[in-house]
Design an enzyme around this catalytic site. Structure first.
Site, PDB file in Angstrom:
ATOM      1  CD  GLU A 125      -3.104  -0.425   0.129  1.00  0.00           C
ATOM      2  OE1 GLU A 125      -3.167  -0.122  -1.091  1.00  0.00           O
ATOM      3  OE2 GLU A 125      -3.692  -1.399   0.610  1.00  0.00           O
ATOM      4  CG  ASP A 171       0.607   2.782  -6.563  1.00  0.00           C
ATOM      5  OD1 ASP A 171       0.805   3.628  -5.656  1.00  0.00           O
ATOM      6  OD2 ASP A 171      -0.490   2.660  -7.150  1.00  0.00           O
ATOM      7  CG  ASP A 214      -6.296   1.930  -7.363  1.00  0.00           C
ATOM      8  OD1 ASP A 214      -5.517   1.165  -6.776  1.00  0.00           O
ATOM      9  OD2 ASP A 214      -6.771   2.950  -6.839  1.00  0.00           O
TER      10      ASP A 214
END
Ligand code: GLA
Length: 397
Positions: free
Chosen positions: A37, A40, A179
């Site tokens: 988390e 990225d 995402d």
């Protein structure tokens, strides 16, 4: 609601609003991130899977430049009247910014959309829940445009990149690629181990013997998400600048091992930024470890332990959790058969993701519901994740 029923409803609404039939019906999923988390945009690794929930779109090309968009999620669907020109104008702070932003991103990459279109959307990912409803809306718009206008040079991975560009440049949330990548490139029953630096992705079968991935929605909508998210990103960039002074070749925090980071961490002047960078580096290392634990040793206990560590780091060092989510995590960990549990997605509310043994799932739901209702007066929702495929055409004339 099953998919066939959703498609029928979309087509009926399409007929009602625009008359006639759509040229096609499309789908792009939301995602749940298992671990990795806020890594990225720091040049690290992520490990999400696409869900079977997502955004559906029925769409048809027009001859003029009008862009007519409707959503079945907004009560009775009404048509938002826009034009292709809106892609050159500032955002309106409305849901239509996402699809319009995608039109802008296509144009910015040499794929000017020549004529207007009309679309009806329906999404079954709860909005603001950290399960990427916006990425699924962007990616489904991407596949609509690619298909309707025959833009065959737009690869599947480009749908992700264009969606991300729409979000960063048009909507203004400086998100990473996770995402949209999961939404475009997902594969049924697998999670995706993505190295954001190289964009190399390894698909890992998600067979969790006798256990499931359970998502718990706290009901807290992550309002702060985009502003605080951009702040976190800027803090990491500033920490990186400090580290470059001692390690000029450094390109991202994701390049550093934990040991390398600890050696130079003192050079980050600001204590808060130091904590943020620490999370980014440790979380990346955890993600690689977790993936290997699962893939090479089938060691789900270790995977769960790393998920727990990930949460603690997001709570304490990255500070993107909230009391409701911390409560769900704390209570969840008390239940035998919970292998690991953590916040998932951008943070500031949304959902937890947990790996729970089959025989413990009922107890997990009941105990968390009781405790959460008592503490916050809100009933949490639960979804058992069914890792699904990425963006696809469901019907085409
Ligand atoms: C949001 C962003 C992603 C990623 C996560 C945090 O979902 O869109 O790019 O940064 O937050 O891991």
């Amino acid at each position: 609601m099953n998919e066939q029923k959703i498609i029928e409803d979309l087509k009926a609404t399409f007929q009602e609003l625009y008359g006639g039939e759509p040229d096609g019906v499309f789908f792009a999923p939301g995602r749940v991130n298992l671990i990795g988390e806020h890594t990225d945009y720091n040049g690290g690794h992520v490990f999400p899977c696409a869900l079977s929930m997502g955004t559906y779109a029925a769409a048809r090309k027009r001859e003029d430049n009008r862009v007519r968009l409707a959503s079945m999620n907004k009560g009775k669907a009404t048509v938002e009247e826009l034009t292709l020109e809106d892609a050159n104008k500032p955002k309106k702070d409305r849901w239509t910014d996402y699809p319009i932003g995608v039109i802008a991103a296509f144009a910015a990459n040499g794929n000017e959309i020549p004529t207007g279109l009309e679309v009806v959307f329906f999404g079954n990912v709860p909005a603001g829940s950290g399960l990427s409803s916006s990425a699924s809306l962007e990616v489904v718009m991407g596949i609509v445009l690619r298909t309707l206008y025959g833009l065959d040079d737009v690869r599947q991975v480009d749908l992700a990149l264009l969606g991300q560009q729409a979000e960063c440049d048009y909507v203004g949330m400086q998100c990473g690629i996770m995402d949209q990548f999961a939404s475009a490139m997902g594969r049924k029953d697998t999670a995706m181990f993505l190295d954001v630096n190289t964009m190399e992705c390894e698909y890992a079968p998600l067979d969790l013997p006798g256990m499931k991935i359970v998502i718990t929605n706290s009901g807290v909508k992550h309002q702060l998400a985009s502003s605080e998210y951009n702040v976190r990103r800027a803090e990491c960039e500033s920490a990186l600048e400090d580290l470059k002074k001692v390690k000029p070749s450094l390109k991202s925090l994701g390049e550093l091992s934990v040991a390398e980071f600890e050696e130079i961490a003192d050079h980050i002047r600001d204590a808060v930024e130091r904590k943020r960078a620490k999370h980014a580096v440790y979380e990346n290392a955890r993600t690689v470890k977790a993936f290997n634990a699962l893939k090479e040793q089938g060691n789900i206990e270790e995977f769960g332990r790393l998920m727990n560590e990930s949460h603690d780091s997001l709570q304490n060092d990255y500070e993107v959790s909230c009391p409701e989510i911390d409560f769900l995590v704390k209570e969840g960990r008390k239940i035998e058969g919970v292998i690991g549990t953590r916040i998932t997605g951008g943070g500031f509310g949304g959902c937890t993701v947990s790996i729970v043994k089959d025989e413990a799932i009922d107890e997990f739901k009941t105990r968390l519901t009781e405790a959460y209702e008592k503490e916050f007066g809100v009933t949490p929702e639960f979804y058992v994740a069914e890792p699904g495929d990425g963006a696809k055409i469901l019907e085409k004339k």
